[in-house]
Design an enzyme around this catalytic site. Structure first.
Site, PDB file in Angstrom:
ATOM      1  N   ALA A  14       1.591  -2.559   4.914  1.00 50.07           N
ATOM      2  CA  ALA A  14       1.417  -2.817   6.351  1.00 50.07           C
ATOM      3  C   ALA A  14       1.428  -4.319   6.634  1.00 50.07           C
ATOM      4  O   ALA A  14       2.141  -4.783   7.531  1.00 50.07           O
ATOM      5  CB  ALA A  14       0.107  -2.197   6.842  1.00 50.07           C
ATOM      6  N   GLU A  33      -5.256 -11.967   1.263  1.00 48.32           N
ATOM      7  CA  GLU A  33      -5.242 -10.798   0.377  1.00 48.32           C
ATOM      8  C   GLU A  33      -6.310 -10.968  -0.706  1.00 48.32           C
ATOM      9  O   GLU A  33      -6.366 -12.011  -1.361  1.00 48.32           O
ATOM     10  CB  GLU A  33      -3.833 -10.653  -0.243  1.00 48.32           C
ATOM     11  CG  GLU A  33      -3.728  -9.761  -1.450  1.00 48.32           C
ATOM     12  CD  GLU A  33      -4.145  -8.311  -1.221  1.00 48.32           C
ATOM     13  OE1 GLU A  33      -3.729  -7.717  -0.219  1.00 48.32           O
ATOM     14  OE2 GLU A  33      -4.915  -7.788  -2.064  1.00 48.32           O
ATOM     15  N   GLN A  34      -7.109  -9.925  -0.888  1.00 50.14           N
ATOM     16  CA  GLN A  34      -8.217 -10.034  -1.843  1.00 50.14           C
ATOM     17  C   GLN A  34      -7.744 -10.152  -3.298  1.00 50.14           C
ATOM     18  O   GLN A  34      -8.401 -10.802  -4.114  1.00 50.14           O
ATOM     19  CB  GLN A  34      -9.158  -8.842  -1.703  1.00 50.14           C
ATOM     20  CG  GLN A  34      -8.528  -7.516  -2.101  1.00 50.14           C
ATOM     21  CD  GLN A  34      -9.479  -6.334  -1.948  1.00 50.14           C
ATOM     22  OE1 GLN A  34     -10.607  -6.495  -1.507  1.00 50.14           O
ATOM     23  NE2 GLN A  34      -9.025  -5.155  -2.306  1.00 50.14           N
ATOM     24  N   TYR A 212       9.742  13.195  -7.935  1.00 48.95           N
ATOM     25  CA  TYR A 212      11.051  12.676  -7.521  1.00 48.95           C
ATOM     26  C   TYR A 212      11.374  11.452  -8.374  1.00 48.95           C
ATOM     27  O   TYR A 212      10.471  10.774  -8.867  1.00 48.95           O
ATOM     28  CB  TYR A 212      11.073  12.300  -6.031  1.00 48.95           C
ATOM     29  CG  TYR A 212       9.849  11.553  -5.555  1.00 48.95           C
ATOM     30  CD1 TYR A 212       9.692  10.189  -5.773  1.00 48.95           C
ATOM     31  CD2 TYR A 212       8.823  12.224  -4.893  1.00 48.95           C
ATOM     32  CE1 TYR A 212       8.567   9.509  -5.335  1.00 48.95           C
ATOM     33  CE2 TYR A 212       7.677  11.558  -4.456  1.00 48.95           C
ATOM     34  CZ  TYR A 212       7.561  10.201  -4.679  1.00 48.95           C
ATOM     35  OH  TYR A 212       6.438   9.537  -4.258  1.00 48.95           O
ATOM     36  N   ASP A 290      -3.184   1.932   6.902  1.00 49.22           N
ATOM     37  CA  ASP A 290      -4.332   2.758   6.508  1.00 49.22           C
ATOM     38  C   ASP A 290      -5.629   2.272   7.149  1.00 49.22           C
ATOM     39  O   ASP A 290      -6.577   3.041   7.290  1.00 49.22           O
ATOM     40  CB  ASP A 290      -4.494   2.760   4.983  1.00 49.22           C
ATOM     41  CG  ASP A 290      -3.586   3.788   4.311  1.00 49.22           C
ATOM     42  OD1 ASP A 290      -2.717   4.358   5.007  1.00 49.22           O
ATOM     43  OD2 ASP A 290      -3.740   4.012   3.098  1.00 49.22           O
TER      44      ASP A 290
HETATM   45  C1  LIG Z   1      -1.296   9.810  -3.814  1.00 49.44           C
HETATM   46  C2  LIG Z   1      -0.682   9.131  -2.658  1.00 49.44           C
HETATM   47  C3  LIG Z   1       0.685   9.319  -2.403  1.00 49.44           C
HETATM   48  C4  LIG Z   1       1.282   8.702  -1.299  1.00 49.44           C
HETATM   49  N1  LIG Z   1       2.607   8.902  -1.062  1.00 49.44           N
HETATM   50  C5  LIG Z   1       3.153   8.359   0.052  1.00 49.44           C
HETATM   51  C6  LIG Z   1       4.531   8.575   0.363  1.00 49.44           C
HETATM   52  O1  LIG Z   1       5.280   9.225  -0.365  1.00 49.44           O
HETATM   53  N2  LIG Z   1       5.036   8.017   1.507  1.00 49.44           N
HETATM   54  C7  LIG Z   1       4.255   7.274   2.346  1.00 49.44           C
HETATM   55  O2  LIG Z   1       4.740   6.795   3.376  1.00 49.44           O
HETATM   56  N3  LIG Z   1       2.949   7.042   2.060  1.00 49.44           N
HETATM   57  C8  LIG Z   1       2.392   7.561   0.946  1.00 49.44           C
HETATM   58  N4  LIG Z   1       1.083   7.332   0.673  1.00 49.44           N
HETATM   59  C9  LIG Z   1       0.288   6.505   1.583  1.00 49.44           C
HETATM   60  C10 LIG Z   1       0.524   5.040   1.370  1.00 49.44           C
HETATM   61  O3  LIG Z   1       0.349   4.686   0.021  1.00 49.44           O
HETATM   62  C11 LIG Z   1      -0.440   4.236   2.224  1.00 49.44           C
HETATM   63  O4  LIG Z   1      -0.501   4.794   3.514  1.00 49.44           O
HETATM   64  C12 LIG Z   1       0.027   2.800   2.331  1.00 49.44           C
HETATM   65  O5  LIG Z   1      -0.040   2.187   1.070  1.00 49.44           O
HETATM   66  C13 LIG Z   1      -0.816   2.044   3.334  1.00 49.44           C
HETATM   67  O6  LIG Z   1      -0.474   0.698   3.298  1.00 49.44           O
HETATM   68  P1  LIG Z   1      -1.502  -0.368   3.806  1.00 49.44           P
HETATM   69  O7  LIG Z   1      -0.821  -1.681   3.625  1.00 49.44           O
HETATM   70  O8  LIG Z   1      -2.014   0.014   5.144  1.00 49.44           O
HETATM   71  O9  LIG Z   1      -2.746  -0.226   2.847  1.00 49.44           O
HETATM   72  P2  LIG Z   1      -2.857  -0.584   1.300  1.00 49.44           P
HETATM   73  O10 LIG Z   1      -1.621  -0.223   0.586  1.00 49.44           O
HETATM   74  O11 LIG Z   1      -4.143   0.014   0.848  1.00 49.44           O
HETATM   75  O12 LIG Z   1      -2.968  -2.175   1.283  1.00 49.44           O
HETATM   76  C14 LIG Z   1      -4.127  -2.827   1.723  1.00 49.44           C
HETATM   77  C15 LIG Z   1      -4.114  -4.235   1.154  1.00 49.44           C
HETATM   78  O13 LIG Z   1      -5.253  -4.905   1.664  1.00 49.44           O
HETATM   79  C16 LIG Z   1      -5.952  -5.513   0.595  1.00 49.44           C
HETATM   80  N5  LIG Z   1      -7.367  -5.536   0.972  1.00 49.44           N
HETATM   81  C17 LIG Z   1      -8.230  -4.506   1.020  1.00 49.44           C
HETATM   82  N6  LIG Z   1      -9.447  -4.920   1.412  1.00 49.44           N
HETATM   83  C18 LIG Z   1      -9.344  -6.262   1.600  1.00 49.44           C
HETATM   84  C19 LIG Z   1     -10.269  -7.252   2.000  1.00 49.44           C
HETATM   85  N7  LIG Z   1     -11.541  -6.952   2.272  1.00 49.44           N
HETATM   86  N8  LIG Z   1      -9.829  -8.529   2.105  1.00 49.44           N
HETATM   87  C20 LIG Z   1      -8.527  -8.859   1.836  1.00 49.44           C
HETATM   88  N9  LIG Z   1      -7.620  -7.950   1.428  1.00 49.44           N
HETATM   89  C21 LIG Z   1      -8.016  -6.656   1.329  1.00 49.44           C
HETATM   90  C22 LIG Z   1      -5.666  -4.632  -0.604  1.00 49.44           C
HETATM   91  O14 LIG Z   1      -5.875  -5.325  -1.819  1.00 49.44           O
HETATM   92  C23 LIG Z   1      -4.223  -4.257  -0.357  1.00 49.44           C
HETATM   93  O15 LIG Z   1      -3.336  -5.214  -0.875  1.00 49.44           O
HETATM   94  C24 LIG Z   1       0.487   7.897  -0.444  1.00 49.44           C
HETATM   95  C25 LIG Z   1      -0.863   7.696  -0.706  1.00 49.44           C
HETATM   96  C26 LIG Z   1      -1.454   8.313  -1.799  1.00 49.44           C
HETATM   97  C27 LIG Z   1      -2.926   8.111  -2.061  1.00 49.44           C
END
Ligand SMILES: Cc1cc2nc3c(=O)[nH]c(=O)nc-3n(C[C@H](O)[C@H](O)[C@H](O)COP(=O)(O)OP(=O)(O)OC[C@H]3O[C@@H](n4cnc5c(N)ncnc54)[C@H](O)[C@@H]3O)c2cc1C
Length: 395
Positions: A14, A33-34, A212, A290
């Protein structure tokens, strides 16, 4: 014209997609980023046409094509005899219908592709957000090393345990009762699953398995759910016990048992989500990905929705200019909430329908699944153009 100062917590999918979308709109941002080092774990992700069309516009077309696999179909099968419940053609039909490909990708490849286009000096590592404060004039990120960063807008892209979200809601993640084992297997160990690339799902009582190919076809990624009342680990790197996994799937079709026993190591992840929020921002703080709408992975949309959020929020900010922050955030919410709420709810519903015990309900599910194999069923999800939706919302 003065630039809006944007600080983003989190450099996951994201956060990075948002940084790219902002840059395309001529807006600078810094990511905090943490992690000390950016290294995505070994697992696959399905990137569906609603997100690939956006990634292409962000300049990732060639990078994605180089590392992704374009599966020819999605197949759903029975858990025991492998009987086909549904086959949905992807490949050419998918591109023609939606104007964008359906890809399966290694998470690290997707992450690297996004990161490669964000200037290194905009990504601050080892920067853990501990709280966010705000006043009428600005918002501030407070980091664990005592540093404070002031900005006009703070965007929480910090995942399911988001600190930024605490400014918007006082809720907690909810455990689904399901865990997922994830693994990667070299393709030459499972040629019967790798040669003709497909997304394969086997549905059975209380469990399902999906696999896959990823990494240009060199590896097969799988996820196998197992119910558990006690497992609470939520780290991609938490090890799972391959013997426990094999025992849980011992009675399943040989394609499944051969796949999961071919993995030398497996990770295990407790699946959580949260209820949908009524809003995605408060004052000068907004959330994406997320942090905004964590969902169960049973519709494979978490990352795809994160990419849609990123593009929409960037477009709303670009349209509004520095004086229109409040209006931009309201518009972002109005565009995103109905869609992400629907997808969160359907992902939860799939946790039940995928896992029906054999019986009347399962037979009804199978009959309706068999009756609707076409891509038209996915029009609302894959046919959606988040950028177009943003343009339309202007009128
Ligand atoms: C088993 C599984 C299978 C999945 N398969 C799919 C799929 O096929 N297709 C799909 O679209 N989605 C899939 N997802 C969902 C997808 O992985 C997540 O929705 C996506 O990674 C969200 O991205 P994000 O950047 O919001 O969060 P995250 O990927 O969790 O990234 C958050 C980032 O913020 C950082 N962070 C956290 N807290 C702090 C803090 N306090 N200070 C600074 N940095 C911080 C973390 O280190 C991380 O780098 C799957 C999820 C799971 C669990």
């Amino acid at each position: 014209m003065p630039q809006i100062r944007v600080a983003v917590a989190g450099a996951g999918i994201a956060g990075l997609a948002f940084a790219l979308a902002l840059r395309r709109a001529g807006i600078d941002c810094h990511l905090y980023e943490q992690a000390e080092r950016l290294a995505e774990v070994g697992a696959g992700v399905q990137v569906t046409p609603n997100a690939t069309r956006l990634l292409h516009r962000l300049g990732l077309q060639d990078r994605l094509r180089a590392v992704a696999v374009a599966p020819r179909a999605i197949e759903m099968r029975r858990w025991d005899d492998g009987g086909l419940l549904q086959r949905t053609e992807l490949g050419g039909p998918c591109r023609r219908r939606f104007g964008a490909p359906y890809y399966t990708v290694h998470r690290a490849d997707l992450h690297d592709a996004l990161l490669s286009l964000v200037p290194a000096d905009r990504v601050h590592l080892g920067a853990r957000l501990v709280s966010v404060t705000q006043s009428a004039g600005e918002a501030r990120l407070h980091l664990s090393d005592g540093t404070t960063v002031a900005a006009d807008l703070v965007v929480g892209a910090d995942g399911i345990r988001s600190v930024a979200r605490e400014r918007i809601a006082a809720d907690r993640p909810r455990y689904s009762g399901q865990t997922i084992y994830r693994g990667l297997v070299p393709a030459d160990r499972v040629p019967f699953l790798a040669a003709d690339p497909r997304v394969r799902l086997w549905l059975g009582p209380d469990q399902h398995c999906v696999c896959y190919p990823v990494s240009s076809g060199r590896q097969v990624s799988f996820g196998a759910t197992v119910s558990s009342s006690h497992w609470r680990e939520e780290s991609w790197s938490a090890p799972g016990d391959p013997a426990e996994l094999a025992a849980a799937y011992a009675a399943w079709h040989p394609d499944v048992t051969r796949l999961i026993t071919a993995a030398e190591t497996v990770g295990r992840w407790a699946l959580h989500d949260r209820d949908s929020l009524g809003r995605l921002s408060a004052g000068r703080v907004a959330v994406i990905g997320d942090a905004a709408h964590p969902m169960l992975p049973f519709q494979a949309q978490g990352a795809n929705q994160a990419i849609e959020d990123a593009v929409v929020l960037a477009a709303c900010l670009a349209d509004a200019g520095p004086d229109g922050l409040g209006a931009a955030l309201l518009r972002y919410e109005r565009i995103r909430l109905p869609r992400t709420t629907r997808i969160q709810q359907q992902s939860r519903a799939n946790a039940t329908t995928f896992h029906l015990a054999d019986g009347d309900e399962q037979r009804r599910r199978d009959a309706s699944t068999q009756a609707s194999p076409g891509l038209e069923r996915h029009e609302w999800l894959f046919g959606y153009d988040a950028e177009q939706a943003t343009t339309t919302s202007r009128s």
